[in-house]
Enzyme design. Structure first.
Site, short mmCIF file in Angstrom:
data_model
loop_
_atom_site.label_atom_id
_atom_site.label_comp_id
_atom_site.label_asym_id
_atom_site.label_seq_id
_atom_site.Cartn_x
_atom_site.Cartn_y
_atom_site.Cartn_z
N ASN A 1 82.03 27.86 3.01
CA ASN A 1 82.04 28.81 3.52
C ASN A 1 83.60 28.34 4.75
O ASN A 1 82.67 27.56 5.32
CB ASN A 1 80.59 28.68 4.62
CG ASN A 1 80.91 29.96 5.75
OD1 ASN A 1 82.42 30.78 5.97
ND2 ASN A 1 79.43 30.33 6.39
N ARG B 1 81.78 32.29 0.38
CA ARG B 1 81.31 33.54 1.49
C ARG B 1 82.67 34.26 2.27
O ARG B 1 83.31 33.26 2.91
CB ARG B 1 80.10 33.02 2.69
CG ARG B 1 80.20 33.74 3.10
CD ARG B 1 79.48 32.49 5.09
NE ARG B 1 79.13 34.26 5.84
CZ ARG B 1 78.28 34.68 7.28
NH1 ARG B 1 79.45 33.57 7.26
NH2 ARG B 1 78.14 35.26 8.20
N HIS C 1 75.47 40.14 7.47
CA HIS C 1 74.74 38.89 7.60
C HIS C 1 74.04 39.94 6.03
O HIS C 1 72.94 39.98 5.83
CB HIS C 1 73.22 39.16 8.40
CG HIS C 1 73.02 38.09 9.88
ND1 HIS C 1 73.49 38.71 10.91
CD2 HIS C 1 74.89 37.78 9.93
CE1 HIS C 1 73.99 37.99 11.94
NE2 HIS C 1 73.88 37.03 11.12
N ARG D 1 76.63 37.51 22.78
CA ARG D 1 77.33 39.09 22.75
C ARG D 1 76.65 39.81 22.49
O ARG D 1 75.56 39.77 23.16
CB ARG D 1 77.53 38.97 21.12
CG ARG D 1 77.97 38.78 20.04
CD ARG D 1 78.17 38.81 18.98
NE ARG D 1 79.19 37.49 17.92
CZ ARG D 1 78.46 37.63 16.23
NH1 ARG D 1 77.17 38.36 16.09
NH2 ARG D 1 79.26 36.64 15.67
N GLU E 1 71.09 31.09 2.75
CA GLU E 1 72.23 32.70 2.11
C GLU E 1 73.59 31.05 1.41
O GLU E 1 73.44 32.33 0.10
CB GLU E 1 73.33 32.65 3.81
CG GLU E 1 73.12 33.80 4.73
CD GLU E 1 73.11 33.76 6.18
OE1 GLU E 1 73.05 32.84 6.81
OE2 GLU E 1 74.07 34.55 6.40
#
Ligand code: AMP
Length: 394
Positions: free
Chosen positions: A9, A90, A179, A238, A382
Site C-alpha cells: 500500500n 492497493r 473502503h 473530515r 484489507e
C-alpha cells in the site's frame, strides 16, 4: 508448499507492506517505510514477534522498497523461501474502469495514471510503488486491487448525483465509494458466518476514515463515500456530509481559496475540528471530564450513523445483519452501545456483556437470539482481502 502474497500500500511518503498466506490468512511479516523524502526516514519491519527499526535517509520509493527487500533477506522471512507468487497493490481510485482486481501491465498503469484527476492524493503515490515493485520483483504477477471496485455496479440511482448531466459526465462526477475492499471482505465473511448469501446487510467501517455500505445478496447497493472519501459519515478529521453551499459561503464571505477549504474539510474538521482530537479514546476522556464540545461531537457522530442505518434499511426494504468493523467499530463498545440503544425501535437487542469485550481480535455476534437483526463485530483485514484477490492471478 504454501504460497504467499506480498501486499503493498504505497502512499505519498510511505509504503506499508505485508507478507501473507492467502489460504490460512497468516501474516508472516509486515512493516512500513515512513517519511520518504524527509532528511531521515524510518523503516519498521516485523517478523516472528520481533520488530526491527532502521532510521536512514529514504530519498524515494525505489530506495525504500530496496531496503524492505534487504530486510526480508536479512531478518526474514526470505521472500524466495516464502514462495511469493504475486504482489497485490492497493489502489484507491479505479474510476469506472475496474469492477475487480486487474493484472498490472502497461495499459493498467496508464489507466491508473489517467485517473489521477479523480484520485489526486492517492493514485500518483500508488503508481510510484507499482513502478518500483514491478522492476524489483519482475518475476511474479502484480495485481491492482481497487477500493472502488466493489461499488462499480451500484444502481444508477445511488451512483448518480442530481447534478447537471452534461457537467457530471464531462467531469466524471459520480459516487465511486471507497473502503470497498473492506466492505466486500466483511460482508462476504458475514455471509459465510451465517451460512446465507441472501442477506440484507449494513457494514459500518468506522476508522479514522469512516464509511457505511448497504449490501444485498453480496452486491453493494449504496455507500456513503462519494466522488471522494469526504462524503458521508463524520470522521476523524473530515466533515462527511455538509451542504456544498458552505464552500460558496467560505469563499465569498470567508475569503478562503479552494485549497484552504479542501484542507479545512478533509483535515481540520470531524472530531479533530470539533474537539481538537481525532482519537476516540481521547474524545471519550474529554467527555468524562465534562467537555461539552466532546459530548456534542459524539452526539453528532451517532446522529449521522443513525441516519445512515435508517436510510439504508429503507433502501434495502429491511435489514438482516449489521456489522461493525475498523478501529472504532471493532474496539469502541460505547459507540456501538450508543447506536444500538437508538436502534431498539427496530427490534435490535444486544448482549451488553458481549458488546463490552475489548481487545478481542475474533469476530463475534453481539445481538441476542431474539434480536430482529443479527449484529456483529468483525475485524476487517484489507491486506488479506487484497492477497486473496491477487493470488487468483498467480
Ligand atoms: P483505523 O483507521 O481503522 O485504524 O482506526 C483508527 C481509529 O480507531 C483511531 O483514531 C481511534 O479513534 C480508534 N480506536 C482504536 N482503538 C480504539 C479503542 N480501543 N477504543 C476506541 N477507539 C479506538
Amino acid at each position: 508448499m504454501s504460497k504467499t502474497v506480498l501486499v503493498i500500500n504505497s502512499g505519498s511518503s510511505s509504503i506499508k507492506y505485508a507478507l501473507l498466506d492467502p489460504d490460512s490468512g497468516e501474516s508472516l511479516a509486515s512493516g512500513i517505510v515512513e517519511k520518504i523524502g524527509n532528511p531521515v526516514g524510518t523503516i519498521t519491519h516485523k517478523h516472528d514477534g520481533e520488530k526491527f527499526v532502521v532510521e536512514e535517509p529514504v530519498p524515494d520509493h525505489g530506495h525504500g522498497l530496496k531496503e524492505v527487500l534487504r530486510l526480508f533477506e536479512e531478518k526474514g522471512p526470505s521472500l524466495h523461501e516464502a514462495n511469493v507468487v504475486a504482489v497485490g497493490h492497493r489502489v484507491v481510485q479505479g474510476g469506472r474502469f475496474f469492477s475487480g482486481p486487474a493484472l498490472i501491465d502497461d495499459s493498467v498503469v496508464q489507466t491508473i495514471s489517467d485517473l489521477i484527476p479523480l484520485g489526486p492524493l492517492h493514485n500518483p503515490a500508488h503508481l510510484k510503488g507499482i513502478n518500483v515493485a514491478r522492476e524489483l520483483l519482475s518475476e511474479v504477477p502484480h495485481v491492482a486491487v481497487f477500493d472502488t471496485a466493489f461499488f462499480q455496479d451500484l444502481p444508477e440511482e445511488a451512483a448518480r448525483y442530481a447534478l447537471n448531466r452534461e457537467v457530471a459526465d464531462k467531469y466524471s462526477i459520480r459516487r465511486y465509494g471507497a473502503h470497498g475492499t473492506s466492505h466486500q471482505f466483511v460482508s462476504q465473511e458475514i455471509a459465510k458466518l451465517t451460512g446465507r448469501d441472501d442477506l440484507k446487510q449494513i457494514v459500518l467501517h468506522l476508522g479514522n476514515g469512516a464509511s457505511v455500505s448497504a449490501v444485498v445478496n453480496g452486491h453493494a447497493v449504496d455507500t456513503s463515500m462519494g466522488l471522494t472519501p469526504l462524503e458521508g459519515l463524520m470522521m476523524g478529521s473530515r466533515t462527511g456530509d455538509i451542504d456544498p453551499a458552505a464552500v460558496f459561503h467560505l469563499a465569498r464571505v470567508g475569503g478562503m481559496d479552494i485549497e484552504q477549504i479542501d484542507q479545512l474539510f478533509n483535515r481540520e474538521s470531524g472530531f479533530k475540528g470539533l474537539v481538537g482530537d481525532n482519537d476516540m479514546r481521547e474524545v471519550w476522556k474529554k467527555c468524562e471530564a465534562g467537555d461539552q464540545n466532546a459530548i456534542d461531537a459524539i452526539d453528532i457522530y451517532i446522529h449521522r450513523l443513525l441516519k445512515y442505518v435508517g436510510a439504508y434499511t429503507a433502501v434495502m426494504g429491511g435489514l438482516d445483519a449489521l456489522t461493525f468493523t475498523a478501529g472504532i467499530g471493532e474496539n469502541d463498545s460505547l459507540v456501538r452501545q450508543r447506536l444500538l440503544d437508538r436502534l431498539a425501535y427496530m427490534g435490535i437487542v444486544y448482549d451488553p456483556k458481549i458488546n463490552e469485550i475489548i481487545r478481542d481480535p475474533h469476530p463475534r455476534k453481539i445481538s441476542t437470539d431474539d434480536s430482529s437483526v443479527e449484529v456483529f463485530v468483525y475485524p476487517t483485514n484489507e491486506e488479506l482481502a487484497i492477497a486473496r484477490q491477487a493470488v487468483t492471478f498467480a
